[in-house]
Design a protein around this motif. Structure first.
Motif, mmCIF file in Angstrom:
data_model
loop_
_atom_site.group_PDB
_atom_site.id
_atom_site.type_symbol
_atom_site.label_atom_id
_atom_site.label_comp_id
_atom_site.label_asym_id
_atom_site.label_seq_id
_atom_site.Cartn_x
_atom_site.Cartn_y
_atom_site.Cartn_z
ATOM 1 N N VAL A 135 0.920 -1.361 0.262
ATOM 2 C CA VAL A 135 0.133 -0.086 -0.116
ATOM 3 C C VAL A 135 1.039 1.147 0.051
ATOM 4 C CG1 VAL A 135 -1.886 1.218 1.302
ATOM 5 C CG2 VAL A 135 -1.913 -1.121 1.306
ATOM 6 N N VAL A 136 0.583 2.070 -1.068
ATOM 7 C CA VAL A 136 1.325 3.266 -1.108
ATOM 8 C C VAL A 136 0.339 4.487 -0.746
ATOM 9 C CG1 VAL A 136 2.613 4.730 -2.687
ATOM 10 C CG2 VAL A 136 3.042 2.334 -2.914
ATOM 11 N N ILE A 137 0.555 5.527 -0.046
ATOM 12 C CA ILE A 137 -0.392 6.536 0.393
ATOM 13 C C ILE A 137 0.134 7.781 -0.118
ATOM 14 C CG2 ILE A 137 -1.473 5.412 2.469
ATOM 15 C CD1 ILE A 137 0.413 7.453 4.116
ATOM 16 N N ASP A 138 -0.719 8.660 -0.357
ATOM 17 C CA ASP A 138 -0.257 10.202 -0.964
ATOM 18 C C ASP A 138 -0.127 11.139 0.072
ATOM 19 O OD1 ASP A 138 -0.334 11.911 -2.912
ATOM 20 O OD2 ASP A 138 -1.736 10.975 -4.020
ATOM 21 N N VAL A 139 0.833 11.734 0.221
ATOM 22 C CA VAL A 139 1.160 12.702 1.140
ATOM 23 C C VAL A 139 1.227 14.029 0.490
ATOM 24 C CG1 VAL A 139 3.072 13.569 2.713
ATOM 25 C CG2 VAL A 139 1.920 11.393 2.924
#
Ligand code: ISL
Length: 519
Positions: free
Chosen positions: A94-98
């Protein structure tokens, strides 16, 4: 070389348009969790989710009010943890967006800055400046059009490279730096495997705030972007070097991908030096026309620049900010044929790739959305209103024969209407059709996983007729993409593994790509 991210295929989920579990017509985290099996079956390695944080949603969540909590529109904090856990159970990262360049104007820091007034320490976390008389402090323009400055009620102006509701943070401020490092730890500790950095090239501003010296209709970029007062400034690299150290606290597998719109591959390569970020989107490939010479040049320049710093390339054809590539490639049957060929090209190149939700269904841009439903900011430039980006963000068609095509099961319609013609493009319809776009994606991704030549590494161009791209990868793999006007042949010893469309008596028709075994 090690590192899951060096050849990962990552699938971008635009959360509010992926799948709705709450019946309100807006996609959410539980809806995504329920569909993770589809992504595992598709054969991707990771999921990148667009911002799910608390937000007034002026810019679809890229206006973050609180980076540490989930917006009620998308679910709860527990839903985020459950999503990460379920993804891991299915073997998906899982890659999240910051979003570090700016906050929402409802962020506690910005509210405090407005309340505290000119000269206060609260204002120092943003860029507040006095104006020039009644005019903004300088001539910088917002990406969304108009001046990059808005006046506070007390007369000072604040900087926003995007919407007025997205004030830019001052990255010279130590508390800003410390807070973001802390929030990276917050999400890494919750198990996320990677972070996509929004507007990674924009964080630092020239403290002199010099005029760009351009007329007010166009954002003109000086030829040497290294001297631009707010894009791609050298100082951003120090920030990312410290972020790399934060990721390393959690082991070698937590990674970053930079969203950096820079003009040259050598400038992009600076973001992915060994002690900085792991990967960066390669937008030159996305921006490239369907033209063999241009594509070859982009591929060569990208690989040369990135390999010089030991970083893998990251190919991308579409995302939530651009017109879908079926449409960019000409639309209709032509656009679809080219999109199929482009997929085989992209997945055969050295490095990793990013897919955008719906491209595996062959979705085109929706160009006739009713004006009153559009949610994305629109803006004026050169006297014309620029269309928002809603057309690539229409909710996915999953099943059934009419809208909302299984996207939501409640009474509310999908937040943007889906075209009735999508009935033949639902995931359900395509899963049953071996000639579908979805079937091509599944087959190509499965082959890519198995084939030792694919993923990170090198490629060698082969001689080819005009209009044709042909290359090999070791061991024993070849790819031909015909961008010319007439059919082309395959090497004598080629064993066809996968073709993006029907072959013509063993020859490759125009706008078709073929993977083949050699040797
Ligand atoms: O969309 C673009 C080019 O087509 C870019 O200018 C893009 O808007 C910009 O690079 C940053 O995009 C990111 O940050 C924006 C947000 O609106 C976009 O959705 C996001 O991808 C502001 O946070």
């Amino acid at each position: 070389m090690d590192g899951w991210w060096r050849d990962a295929v990552v699938y971008e989920v635009y959360v509010r348009s992926f799948a709705d579990s709450g019946g309100d017509g807006t996609g959410d985290l539980a809806g995504l969790r329920a569909r993770l099996g589809y992504l595992a079956e598709l054969g991707v390695d990771a999921v990148w989710t667009t911002p799910w944080y608390r937000s007034p949603m002026v810019d679809g969540g890229y206006d973050v009010e609180d980076h540490r909590s989930v917006d009620p529109l998308f679910g709860t904090d527990a839903d985020a943890v459950a999503l990460i856990t379920e993804a891991h159970r299915l073997g998906l990262r899982v890659v999240i967006d910051v979003v570090p360049n700016h906050t929402s104007d409802r962020h506690r820091w910005f509210r405090a800055a407005l309340a505290a007034g000119p000269g206060s320490p609260e204002r120092a976390r943003y860029h507040f400046r006095p104006g020039r008389g009644d005019r903004p402090p300088n001539d910088w323009r917002s990406v969304f059009g108009g001046p990059a400055w808005t006046r506070a009620p007390d007369g000072e102006w604040y900087l926003h490279l995007f919407a007025p509701e997205q004030p830019d943070l001052d990255w010279e401020h130590p508390e800003v730096r410390a807070d973001f490092e802390d929030l990276l730890r917050f999400w890494f500790a919750r198990g996320v495997d990677g972070v996509r950095i929004d507007v990674a090239h924009g964080l630092l501003k020239d403290p002199e705030y010099p005029d760009l010296g351009v007329d007010d209709e166009e954002i003109v970029r000086p030829p040497d972007r290294s001297r631009h007062p707010h894009w791609d400034r050298d100082g951003v690299h120090e920030i990312y070097r410290s972020w790399r150290r934060v990721a390393a606290e959690f082991g070698p597998d937590r990674v970053f991908v930079a969203e950096a719109w820079v003009d040259r591959p050598d400038r992009l390569a600076r973001y992915v030096r060994p002690d900085e970020l792991h990967t960066a989107f390669n937008f030159d490939f996305l921006r490239c026309a369907w033209d063999p010479a241009a594509l070859r040049e982009v591929i060569d320049r990208t690989l040369a620049a990135l390999h010089a710093v030991g970083a893998p390339a990251t190919w991308v054809l579409s995302n939530h900010d651009v017109v879908r590539h079926v449409t960019r490639f000409g639309g209709g049957r032509l656009g679809t044929r080219r999109a199929r060929a482009a997929l085989l090209l992209m997945l055969a190149l050295p490095g990793g790739a990013y897919l955008y939700q719906g491209e595996e269904l062959g979705l085109a841009e929706v160009e006739d959305l009713p004006e009153e439903l559009l949610a994305d900011p629109t803006w004026e430039r050169s006297g014309r209103t620029r269309r928002g980006r809603d057309g690539c963000r229409v909710p996915l068609p999953w099943s059934g024969t009419e809208p909302p095509f299984g996207f939501t099961d409640g009474g509310a319609p999908a937040w943007l209407p889906q075209p009735a013609g999508w009935r033949t493009l639902t995931a359900e319809a395509q899963a049953a059709d071996p000639a579908s776009m979805l079937a091509l994606y599944r087959t190509a991704l499965a082959l890519r996983r198995e084939h030792p030549a694919l993923g990170d590494g090198t490629m060698t161009w082969s001689p080819a007729p005009e209009g044709v791209l042909s290359f090999t990868r070791e061991p024993g793999f070849g790819c031909v993409v015909n961008l010319g006007d007439g059919p082309c042949g395959l090497p004598g010893d080629a064993r066809v593994v996968l073709a993006s469309g029907p072959l013509d008596g063993g020859r490759v028709p125009p706008d078709t790509a073929v993977w083949f075994g050699v040797g």
